[in-house]
Design a protein around this motif. Structure first.
Motif, mmCIF file in Angstrom:
data_model
loop_
_atom_site.group_PDB
_atom_site.id
_atom_site.type_symbol
_atom_site.label_atom_id
_atom_site.label_comp_id
_atom_site.label_asym_id
_atom_site.label_seq_id
_atom_site.Cartn_x
_atom_site.Cartn_y
_atom_site.Cartn_z
ATOM 1 N N ARG A 220 36.689 -6.795 -11.172
ATOM 2 C CA ARG A 220 35.355 -6.354 -11.574
ATOM 3 C C ARG A 220 34.411 -7.529 -11.806
ATOM 4 O O ARG A 220 33.223 -7.448 -11.517
ATOM 5 N N TRP B 21 42.570 12.050 -16.142
ATOM 6 C CA TRP B 21 42.386 10.697 -16.672
ATOM 7 C C TRP B 21 43.505 9.799 -16.142
ATOM 8 O O TRP B 21 44.677 10.165 -16.174
ATOM 9 N N GLU C 141 37.263 4.087 -23.739
ATOM 10 C CA GLU C 141 37.971 2.956 -24.339
ATOM 11 C C GLU C 141 38.170 3.201 -25.827
ATOM 12 O O GLU C 141 37.354 3.864 -26.459
ATOM 13 N N LYS D 144 31.425 8.444 -12.531
ATOM 14 C CA LYS D 144 32.749 8.043 -13.019
ATOM 15 C C LYS D 144 32.656 7.923 -14.529
ATOM 16 O O LYS D 144 31.606 7.581 -15.069
ATOM 17 N N GLU D 145 33.775 8.202 -15.191
ATOM 18 C CA GLU D 145 33.813 8.097 -16.660
ATOM 19 C C GLU D 145 34.873 7.071 -17.060
ATOM 20 O O GLU D 145 35.911 6.966 -16.413
ATOM 21 N N MET D 146 34.590 6.355 -18.135
ATOM 22 C CA MET D 146 35.574 5.428 -18.695
ATOM 23 C C MET D 146 35.619 5.672 -20.193
ATOM 24 O O MET D 146 34.569 5.810 -20.825
ATOM 25 N N GLU E 89 44.539 2.857 -17.605
ATOM 26 C CA GLU E 89 44.537 1.454 -17.152
ATOM 27 C C GLU E 89 45.180 0.562 -18.220
ATOM 28 O O GLU E 89 45.944 -0.335 -17.907
ATOM 29 N N ARG F 276 42.325 2.094 -22.336
ATOM 30 C CA ARG F 276 41.204 2.300 -21.403
ATOM 31 C C ARG F 276 41.662 3.288 -20.338
ATOM 32 O O ARG F 276 42.712 3.118 -19.740
ATOM 33 N N ARG F 277 40.872 4.332 -20.145
ATOM 34 C CA ARG F 277 41.212 5.350 -19.140
ATOM 35 C C ARG F 277 40.002 5.606 -18.250
ATOM 36 O O ARG F 277 38.863 5.449 -18.681
ATOM 37 N N TRP F 278 40.266 6.051 -17.040
ATOM 38 C CA TRP F 278 39.203 6.349 -16.068
ATOM 39 C C TRP F 278 39.346 7.780 -15.563
ATOM 40 O O TRP F 278 40.452 8.296 -15.445
ATOM 41 N N ARG F 279 38.199 8.369 -15.229
ATOM 42 C CA ARG F 279 38.221 9.710 -14.629
ATOM 43 C C ARG F 279 37.057 9.821 -13.656
ATOM 44 O O ARG F 279 35.969 9.316 -13.926
ATOM 45 N N GLU F 280 37.278 10.460 -12.512
ATOM 46 C CA GLU F 280 36.153 10.717 -11.614
ATOM 47 C C GLU F 280 36.199 12.153 -11.128
ATOM 48 O O GLU F 280 37.201 12.845 -11.289
#
Length: 203
Positions: A147, A64, A38, A34-36, A67, A50-54
């Protein structure tokens, strides 16, 4: 105590940093791939996005997911953008934190403050926005509390309304404030790419 577990994940992640346009951009790659990403304001250390990608099922990079920060508008083809256009009057939900609180803004909500009710559902671990006139309903979680495995506290929650925008504020618990302070110290040690001396001195 569960607080160090998320910090440990952040410490163990492969990190790269870049200072650009007054922002310190940190990219995290976790062991589960997973990637984050910021972005922090260089001068204030305020989290801007802040963004997330998997990975998708085929192993390629997914899209992306935002969040924190302004939602990214999908890139549509010329024909699609003519046919599918989101109304500019629709409510827009986004998160913009401050140094001491998590904050959400819902734009394009014209009703006065007394129409809204904002509450916590502790079993479902989420916040719920309702309106007396049943024109708007929204349920959302606070991923940071999940978290760090911290309980929801109704006393930390408040809201206000101004300029057609509902602003919901949740004061960060002391555990998160301490962890963020520790993380900032570590992030500043990462050597940033494309970083001029001027940027270094503004920290």
């Amino acid at each position: 105590m569960a607080v160090p577990s998320w910090l440990d994940r952040l410490r163990a992640a492969r990190k790269t940093a870049l200072v650009q346009d007054g922002k310190r951009k940190i990219h995290y790659l976790f062991e589960d791939e997973k990637e984050m990403a910021e972005e922090y304001d260089v001068k204030t250390s305020q989290l801007v996005s802040r963004r997330w990608r998997e990975k998708n099922p085929l192993g390629g990079s997914g899209k992306w997911q935002v969040e924190v920060g302004e939602p990214t508008s999908p890139v549509l083809g010329a024909l699609e953008s003519e046919l599918i256009k989101e109304s500019s009057s629709n409510p827009v939900f986004l998160r913009k934190d401050t140094l001491t609180s998590f904050q959400w803004r819902i734009r394009n909500l014209p009703y006065p403050k007394e129409v809204y009710s904002v509450s916590l559902e502790k079993e479902q671990r989420c916040c719920v926005i309702r309106t007396i006139n049943k024109k708007y309903y929204k349920k959302f979680s606070i991923p940071d509390l999940d978290r760090y495995q911290l309980p929801l506290d109704a006393a930390a929650l408040s809201f206000t309304h101004a300029n057609n925008t509902l602003i919901i504020t949740y004061q960060k618990p002391k555990e998160i404030l301490a962890a963020e302070e520790q993380l900032q110290k570590e992030l500043k040690k990462i050597k940033a790419a494309n970083n001029g001396d001027g940027d270094c001195k503004t920290q």
